[in-house]
Design a protein around this motif. Sequence first.
Motif, PDB file in Angstrom:
ATOM      1  N   PRO A  73     -78.669   2.803 -20.455  1.00 59.28           N
ATOM      2  CA  PRO A  73     -78.155   1.474 -20.298  1.00 59.28           C
ATOM      3  C   PRO A  73     -79.100   0.307 -19.952  1.00 59.28           C
ATOM      4  O   PRO A  73     -78.804  -0.777 -20.590  1.00 59.28           O
ATOM      5  N   GLY A  74     -80.192   0.437 -19.561  1.00 59.43           N
ATOM      6  CA  GLY A  74     -81.189  -0.502 -19.300  1.00 59.43           C
ATOM      7  C   GLY A  74     -81.570  -0.917 -20.513  1.00 59.43           C
ATOM      8  O   GLY A  74     -81.970  -2.096 -20.920  1.00 59.43           O
ATOM      9  N   VAL A  79     -80.913  -5.155 -25.321  1.00 58.29           N
ATOM     10  CA  VAL A  79     -80.900  -5.196 -26.673  1.00 58.29           C
ATOM     11  C   VAL A  79     -79.516  -5.720 -27.078  1.00 58.29           C
ATOM     12  O   VAL A  79     -79.605  -6.740 -28.116  1.00 58.29           O
ATOM     13  N   LEU A  80     -78.542  -5.370 -26.173  1.00 59.56           N
ATOM     14  CA  LEU A  80     -77.345  -6.144 -26.766  1.00 59.56           C
ATOM     15  C   LEU A  80     -77.013  -7.497 -26.325  1.00 59.56           C
ATOM     16  O   LEU A  80     -76.283  -8.289 -26.831  1.00 59.56           O
ATOM     17  N   ARG A  83     -79.995 -12.420 -23.403  1.00 57.11           N
ATOM     18  CA  ARG A  83     -79.846 -13.466 -22.385  1.00 57.11           C
ATOM     19  C   ARG A  83     -79.882 -12.574 -20.851  1.00 57.11           C
ATOM     20  O   ARG A  83     -80.330 -13.306 -20.124  1.00 57.11           O
ATOM     21  N   ILE A  84     -79.639 -11.406 -20.971  1.00 55.31           N
ATOM     22  CA  ILE A  84     -79.997 -10.603 -19.657  1.00 55.31           C
ATOM     23  C   ILE A  84     -81.401 -10.172 -19.756  1.00 55.31           C
ATOM     24  O   ILE A  84     -81.505  -9.123 -20.442  1.00 55.31           O
ATOM     25  N   THR A  85     -82.222 -10.604 -19.028  1.00 56.36           N
ATOM     26  CA  THR A  85     -83.699 -10.339 -19.219  1.00 56.36           C
ATOM     27  C   THR A  85     -83.904  -8.854 -18.559  1.00 56.36           C
ATOM     28  O   THR A  85     -83.320  -8.542 -17.597  1.00 56.36           O
ATOM     29  N   GLY A 128     -85.905   1.445 -18.766  1.00 56.08           N
ATOM     30  CA  GLY A 128     -85.117   1.052 -19.970  1.00 56.08           C
ATOM     31  C   GLY A 128     -85.183  -0.240 -20.570  1.00 56.08           C
ATOM     32  O   GLY A 128     -85.512  -0.489 -21.624  1.00 56.08           O
ATOM     33  N   SER A 129     -85.118  -1.181 -19.556  1.00 50.12           N
ATOM     34  CA  SER A 129     -85.130  -2.707 -19.874  1.00 50.12           C
ATOM     35  C   SER A 129     -86.386  -3.247 -20.449  1.00 50.12           C
ATOM     36  O   SER A 129     -86.637  -3.957 -21.149  1.00 50.12           O
ATOM     37  N   GLY A 130     -87.532  -2.535 -19.696  1.00 52.71           N
ATOM     38  CA  GLY A 130     -88.873  -3.166 -19.901  1.00 52.71           C
ATOM     39  C   GLY A 130     -89.268  -2.423 -21.487  1.00 52.71           C
ATOM     40  O   GLY A 130     -90.098  -3.217 -22.254  1.00 52.71           O
ATOM     41  N   VAL A 131     -88.637  -1.416 -21.601  1.00 51.31           N
ATOM     42  CA  VAL A 131     -89.224  -1.020 -23.141  1.00 51.31           C
ATOM     43  C   VAL A 131     -88.287  -1.768 -24.174  1.00 51.31           C
ATOM     44  O   VAL A 131     -88.991  -2.125 -25.241  1.00 51.31           O
TER      45      VAL A 131
END
Length: 160
Positions: A73-74, A79-80, A83-85, A128-131
């Motif tokens: 989910p991160g 990706v989706l 704006r959510i960094t 997840g968000s970093g990748v």
Amino acid sequence: MSRPRHLGWLVLAGATIAYLCVVAFILFEPSNRVPSSSIAFISRHLTARGLPLQISGTQFVDFWCNMLILIPPGFAVVVLWPRITWERWTILAFALSGSVELTQQLFLPHRVPAFSDVVANTGGGLIGSGVAALMTRRRRRRARRRSQERADRRDGVRVA
């Protein structure tokens, strides 16, 4: 938004929602049976493969499973919704994880909340968000470079 990109967005969003529903079921199940049996199964499997107890032990497996829960989910959130960094998602992952552990403490007496779960979940959200952020940044940079090369060719500037 072009049609193929829109379709890809819908597929990723749908898969993320389905994934989060399964995770919510596991996290908020009143008994500890599903998480405990899953961790024990993975631990036994790793031990049978000859891995040392430091890697195949239930505490290690539990920590890494908790980390793995928020990697998909991160990735998907960044990706989706660009704006959510990755920073915001990591903070949100920490808050969500803390809320889950608090809910387990207050309303699910057979569950055992742990601060290590919050740390692991937050780490998974960060990974997840970093990748996703790195991939997005690289894709934008590449698109900018191609656009500049096309403009240079159009203007007669020689590209090395």
